[in-house]
Design an enzyme around this catalytic site. Structure first.
Site, PDB file in Angstrom:
ATOM      1  N   LYS A 212       5.031   2.313   4.874  1.00 29.42           N
ATOM      2  CA  LYS A 212       4.074   2.188   5.921  1.00 29.42           C
ATOM      3  C   LYS A 212       3.217   1.059   5.872  1.00 29.42           C
ATOM      4  O   LYS A 212       3.018   0.670   4.544  1.00 29.42           O
ATOM      5  CB  LYS A 212       3.455   3.480   6.174  1.00 29.42           C
TER       6      LYS A 212
ATOM      7  N   HIS B 237       2.129  10.376   9.146  1.00 30.10           N
ATOM      8  CA  HIS B 237       1.876  11.834   8.443  1.00 30.10           C
ATOM      9  C   HIS B 237       1.633  13.195   9.123  1.00 30.10           C
ATOM     10  O   HIS B 237       2.479  14.038   9.029  1.00 30.10           O
ATOM     11  CB  HIS B 237       0.998  11.789   7.217  1.00 30.10           C
TER      12      HIS B 237
ATOM     13  N   ASP C 261       7.711   7.896   4.370  1.00 31.24           N
ATOM     14  CA  ASP C 261       6.581   8.494   4.371  1.00 31.24           C
ATOM     15  C   ASP C 261       6.274   9.335   3.231  1.00 31.24           C
ATOM     16  O   ASP C 261       6.994  10.517   3.337  1.00 31.24           O
ATOM     17  CB  ASP C 261       6.954   9.278   5.685  1.00 31.24           C
ATOM     18  N   HIS C 262       5.310   8.921   2.404  1.00 33.75           N
ATOM     19  CA  HIS C 262       5.503   9.543   1.131  1.00 33.75           C
ATOM     20  C   HIS C 262       4.900  11.423   1.362  1.00 33.75           C
ATOM     21  O   HIS C 262       5.241  12.128   0.420  1.00 33.75           O
ATOM     22  CB  HIS C 262       4.679   9.037   0.189  1.00 33.75           C
TER      23      HIS C 262
HETATM   24  P1  NAD Z   1       0.048  -5.386  -3.800  1.00 36.77           P
HETATM   25  O1  NAD Z   1      -0.613  -6.427  -3.177  1.00 36.77           O
HETATM   26  O2  NAD Z   1      -0.675  -4.568  -5.287  1.00 36.77           O
HETATM   27  O3  NAD Z   1       1.388  -5.871  -4.282  1.00 36.77           O
HETATM   28  C1  NAD Z   1       1.859  -6.802  -3.228  1.00 36.77           C
HETATM   29  C2  NAD Z   1       3.373  -7.468  -4.220  1.00 36.77           C
HETATM   30  O4  NAD Z   1       3.853  -8.571  -3.440  1.00 36.77           O
HETATM   31  C3  NAD Z   1       2.710  -8.070  -5.112  1.00 36.77           C
HETATM   32  O5  NAD Z   1       3.961  -8.191  -6.472  1.00 36.77           O
HETATM   33  C4  NAD Z   1       2.788  -9.739  -5.031  1.00 36.77           C
HETATM   34  O6  NAD Z   1       3.006 -10.623  -6.068  1.00 36.77           O
HETATM   35  C5  NAD Z   1       3.966  -9.803  -3.988  1.00 36.77           C
HETATM   36  N1  NAD Z   1       4.036 -10.711  -3.119  1.00 36.77           N
HETATM   37  C6  NAD Z   1       3.027 -11.227  -2.208  1.00 36.77           C
HETATM   38  N2  NAD Z   1       3.181 -12.286  -1.585  1.00 36.77           N
HETATM   39  C7  NAD Z   1       4.387 -12.755  -1.829  1.00 36.77           C
HETATM   40  C8  NAD Z   1       5.728 -13.780  -1.637  1.00 36.77           C
HETATM   41  N3  NAD Z   1       5.135 -14.548  -0.626  1.00 36.77           N
HETATM   42  N4  NAD Z   1       6.621 -13.949  -2.005  1.00 36.77           N
HETATM   43  C9  NAD Z   1       7.044 -12.737  -3.361  1.00 36.77           C
HETATM   44  N5  NAD Z   1       6.056 -11.861  -3.581  1.00 36.77           N
HETATM   45  C10 NAD Z   1       5.012 -11.571  -2.959  1.00 36.77           C
HETATM   46  O7  NAD Z   1       0.322  -4.171  -2.781  1.00 36.77           O
HETATM   47  P2  NAD Z   1       0.675  -2.681  -3.243  1.00 36.77           P
HETATM   48  O8  NAD Z   1      -0.299  -1.683  -3.328  1.00 36.77           O
HETATM   49  O9  NAD Z   1       1.820  -2.563  -4.195  1.00 36.77           O
HETATM   50  O10 NAD Z   1       1.454  -2.243  -1.570  1.00 36.77           O
HETATM   51  C11 NAD Z   1       2.601  -2.803  -1.216  1.00 36.77           C
HETATM   52  C12 NAD Z   1       3.150  -2.123  -0.019  1.00 36.77           C
HETATM   53  O11 NAD Z   1       3.352  -0.827  -0.196  1.00 36.77           O
HETATM   54  C13 NAD Z   1       1.918  -2.357   1.313  1.00 36.77           C
HETATM   55  O12 NAD Z   1       2.605  -2.565   2.404  1.00 36.77           O
HETATM   56  C14 NAD Z   1       1.318  -1.278   1.207  1.00 36.77           C
HETATM   57  O13 NAD Z   1       0.855  -0.906   2.409  1.00 36.77           O
HETATM   58  C15 NAD Z   1       2.209  -0.023   0.822  1.00 36.77           C
HETATM   59  N6  NAD Z   1       1.653   1.139   0.255  1.00 36.77           N
HETATM   60  C16 NAD Z   1       1.118   0.931  -0.915  1.00 36.77           C
HETATM   61  C17 NAD Z   1       0.755   2.103  -1.574  1.00 36.77           C
HETATM   62  C18 NAD Z   1       0.164   2.137  -2.994  1.00 36.77           C
HETATM   63  O14 NAD Z   1      -0.077   3.381  -3.658  1.00 36.77           O
HETATM   64  N7  NAD Z   1      -0.441   0.755  -3.572  1.00 36.77           N
HETATM   65  C19 NAD Z   1       0.838   3.470  -0.912  1.00 36.77           C
HETATM   66  C20 NAD Z   1       1.537   3.448   0.186  1.00 36.77           C
HETATM   67  C21 NAD Z   1       1.881   2.299   0.853  1.00 36.77           C
END
Ligand code: NAD
Length: 489
Positions: A151, A243, A180-181
């Site tokens: 999401k 959710h 949708d976790h």
């Molecule tokens: P983050 O910012 O920690 O990680 C993003 C990743 O994308 C990194 O590995 C970064 O190097 C990579 N990246 C960015 N630009 C890039 C490019 N141009 N080319 C290649 N790689 C690139 O983000 P996150 O917290 O891991 O979240 C990722 C997704 O998951 C988001 O959409 C977020 O909304 C969703 N999400 C995250 C969580 C969580 O617990 N972190 C929970 C639910 C949803």
């Protein structure tokens, strides 16, 4: 017992150095490894921009498993299946190298051309990645190609449609797994069992016996460092569109003729189609929005939402939503589904409370009032169900007393309730999309939410309107009390 079937696949994680990958995906894959769902024939490619080596990546993976290592399942051996590819998703060249590595690993681990792509990155990259996967031939392989995305799926119906169209260029609807976790949580999946495996429950599951239904997803944390994202989203888009509406549709749907993905989705879609449309001035009658101000919690002074990093000092973004949803069909006509979600609330909980109607008359009155029967489904942090009933107090006379019949998931069945991600990844590897959102569900829920968002974005609320550490603005209590009910705490 679930049958343990080894899954054979190449799992490519876009965003392999990110927070989600580290905290959720690697530990979940390791759990699947310890349970035998992943054995010899699997490989994982992590991609991101950083110039990591395979060895460094594997060290990071092993680090992410600290504290969950299981005897007999060496983290290093698990991590030896992991490969790192430095990759800029916007750069075409990168895909050529990634494709070569994918083909090589396919051969080395005999993966039968099965590919799972996990987009653990910001959604603005999803369209680009999907079209490159198509143009560079990643999805023309012999086995399955499946895509898991996180999401948010769009910000409104129009952007969701645009995103969907870009994904559909490369993947069919049945290859897209919109995660949708919440749907992976044990007790959410248990809703179907509680309803459809218990005649005493399902036969009462309608407007003749149920007074109201309440769904609460409350958090104690504030926006923390996600101000930039949250300013664009707010609680309505972040929690209600996905959710909460998913939970409501599982509660409200008709019994499916079979427990297959297709049949369950069909019923969920019908439930969403029965949601009463709330628009214009009605939004103020059915919805309440809130934003937290400063407050003292456990002796600690906390800042308000507007003081958080990357948040506008005059922000109109809601951090709390309560609503009364009506499902206009034969089963639910007249039964309000109250929902609420918010940040910096008094307690962290996800629970569903089904309040049954009172007995027709109180034979034990007038001196004794009878509490109503309530079925509570606890989703987190506790997992289980509680049925609130009345019984006779032991001894002389006819005094009544309330008792709770309890089932706590963690006590009889051991401590390890499976992590939502682990279950969902396993489902996807198995080709089971039951607990992922279908496009029809996503589009219907955006259509519903957009009308509320349109009214809110055109008017400014007197924010902040609740203190950190409380259960939200007073108007949320009024929403329920004006119908003669109260929130089940
Ligand atoms: P983050 O910012 O920690 O990680 C993003 C990743 O994308 C990194 O590995 C970064 O190097 C990579 N990246 C960015 N630009 C890039 C490019 N141009 N080319 C290649 N790689 C690139 O983000 P996150 O917290 O891991 O979240 C990722 C997704 O998951 C988001 O959409 C977020 O909304 C969703 N999400 C995250 C969580 C969580 O617990 N972190 C929970 C639910 C949803």
């Amino acid at each position: 017992m679930t049958e343990v079937k080894e899954q054979v696949a190449l799992i490519t994680i876009f965003g392999g150095t990110g927070d989600l990958a580290n905290r959720k995906l690697y530990p979940s894959l390791y759990h699947l490894f310890t349970k035998g769902f992943l054995k010899e024939n699997f490989a994982v490619i992590g991609t991101a921009r950083r110039p990591w080596t395979n060895d460094f990546f594997r060290e990071k993976v092993v680090e992410s498993l600290k504290g969950i290592e299981k005897e007999g399942f060496d983290p290093e051996e698990f991590a030896s299946h992991f490969y790192y590819q430095s990759h800029d998703v916007t750069n075409r060249e990168s895909y050529v190298e990634l494709k070569d590595l994918s083909d090589e690993l396919d051969k080395k681990y005999e993966l039968q051309g099965n590919r799972l792509f996990y987009l653990a990155m910001a959604p603005n990259f999803f369209g680009t990645i999907a079209s490159r996967l198509k143009s560079e031939g990643f999805v023309d392989n012999a086995g399955f190609s499946r895509l898991i995305i996180e999401k948010p799926f769009g910000r409104d119906l129009a952007s969701a449609q645009e995103l969907n169209e870009s994904l559909r260029q490369a993947f069919d609807e049945n290859e897209i797994y919109r995660i949708d976790h919440y749907l992976g949580k044990e007790m959410i999946q248990n809703i179907s069992v509680i309803r459809f495996a218990n005649s005493i429950i399902e036969s009462l599951w309608n407007n003749r016996y149920i007074d109201n239904v309440q769904v609460t997803l409350s958090e104690t944390l504030g926006v923390e460092d996600r101000g930039r994202y949250y300013e664009e989203s707010g609680a309505l888009r972040d929690m209600v569109q996905n959710h909460i509406l998913q939970i409501v549709s599982l509660l409200a749907m008709e019994p499916p003729i079979k427990l297959t993905t297709q049949e369950i989705r069909h019923e969920k879609v019908r439930a969403l189609r029965s949601l009463r449309v709330i628009e214009g001035d009605d939004v103020y009658k059915y919805f309440v929005r809130g934003q937290y101000g400063p407050g003292t919690v456990d002796g600690k002074e906390l800042l308000g939402y507007r003081q958080a990093e990357n948040v506008d000092s005059d922000s109109n973004t809601e951090t709390f939503v309560a609503a009364k949803l009506m499902i206009d069909n034969f089963r639910w006509s007249g039964v309000p589904f109250y929902i609420r979600t918010g940040k910096r609330l008094a307690k962290k909980t996800t629970q569903i409370a089904i309040q049954f109607k009172n007995v027709p008359m109180n034979l034990f009155g007038p001196d004794q009032s009878l509490g109503g029967n309530v079925l509570v489904i606890h989703i987190q942090p506790d997992e289980g169900i509680t049925l609130h009933m009345n019984v006779k107090e032991p001894g002389q006379g006819m005094l009544t007393m309330p008792v709770n019949l309890n089932y706590a998931h963690s006590s009889p069945d051991g401590m390890n309730t499976p992590e939502a991600y682990e279950k969902l990844i396993q489902d996807c590897l198995n080709g089971d999309a039951t607990y992922f959102s279908h496009w029809d569900e996503v589009s219907l829920s955006w259509n519903f939410i957009d009308k509320v968002a349109a009214v809110w974005s055109n008017s400014k609320e007197h924010f902040p309107n609740y203190t950190s550490g409380t259960m939200g603005p007073k108007e949320a209590d009024k929403l329920v009390s004006q119908d003669g009910f109260e929130w089940f705490e």
